[in-house]
Design a protein around this motif. Structure first.
Motif, short mmCIF file in Angstrom:
data_model
loop_
_atom_site.label_atom_id
_atom_site.label_comp_id
_atom_site.label_asym_id
_atom_site.label_seq_id
_atom_site.Cartn_x
_atom_site.Cartn_y
_atom_site.Cartn_z
N GLU A 154 0.83 -1.21 0.00
CA GLU A 154 0.00 0.00 0.00
C GLU A 154 0.86 1.25 0.00
O GLU A 154 0.56 2.24 -0.68
N LEU A 155 1.95 1.24 0.77
CA LEU A 155 2.86 2.38 0.80
C LEU A 155 3.45 2.60 -0.59
O LEU A 155 3.47 3.73 -1.10
N LYS A 157 2.25 1.65 -3.47
CA LYS A 157 1.17 2.09 -4.37
C LYS A 157 0.91 3.58 -4.19
O LYS A 157 0.79 4.33 -5.16
N ASN A 158 0.85 4.03 -2.94
CA ASN A 158 0.61 5.45 -2.67
C ASN A 158 1.75 6.33 -3.19
O ASN A 158 1.50 7.41 -3.73
N LEU A 159 2.99 5.87 -3.02
CA LEU A 159 4.14 6.62 -3.53
C LEU A 159 4.05 6.78 -5.04
O LEU A 159 4.27 7.88 -5.57
N GLU A 198 1.36 6.42 -7.04
CA GLU A 198 0.20 7.19 -7.47
C GLU A 198 0.39 8.68 -7.22
O GLU A 198 -0.10 9.50 -7.98
N ALA A 199 1.15 9.05 -6.19
CA ALA A 199 1.47 10.45 -5.94
C ALA A 199 2.33 11.03 -7.06
O ALA A 199 2.32 12.23 -7.31
N HIS A 219 -0.14 4.88 -12.24
CA HIS A 219 -1.22 4.00 -11.80
C HIS A 219 -0.68 2.60 -11.60
O HIS A 219 0.16 2.13 -12.36
#
Length: 84
Positions: free
Chosen positions: A26-27, A29-31, A33-34, A38
């Motif tokens: 999740e970390l 993925k968030n990095l 996507e920021a 995608h």
């Protein structure tokens, strides 16, 4: 008649394992996507239910090199230093 969408090729750039696999994925993925990349975590639900499953991180083939560089930079960076 609608135009056909091009085939989207996904590639695995990293696999997260162990008890923190879901959190680490999740970390990541968030990095990404920021940064506008995608990504998909196809094993996310399984890892939440049974934490021994691996969680692969998939991105579009054309974003793979940039995504790998972002994650490498983040995960290889030294952590905070405790000042006494």
């Amino acid at each position: 008649m609608a135009e056909a969408e091009p085939d989207l090729k996904l590639v695995k750039i990293r696999t997260f394992s162990g008890g923190t696999a879901r959190l680490d994925a999740e970390l990541a993925k968030n990095l990404l996507e920021a940064e506008g990349i995608h990504c998909i975590l196809p094993g996310e639900i399984s890892a939440e239910v049974i934490p021994v499953f691996d969680v692969p991180l998939l991105v579009c083939e054309e974003d793979a090199e940039q995504a790998e560089a972002i994650l490498e930079s983040y995960f290889q960076a030294p952590g905070p230093t405790l000042v006494e």
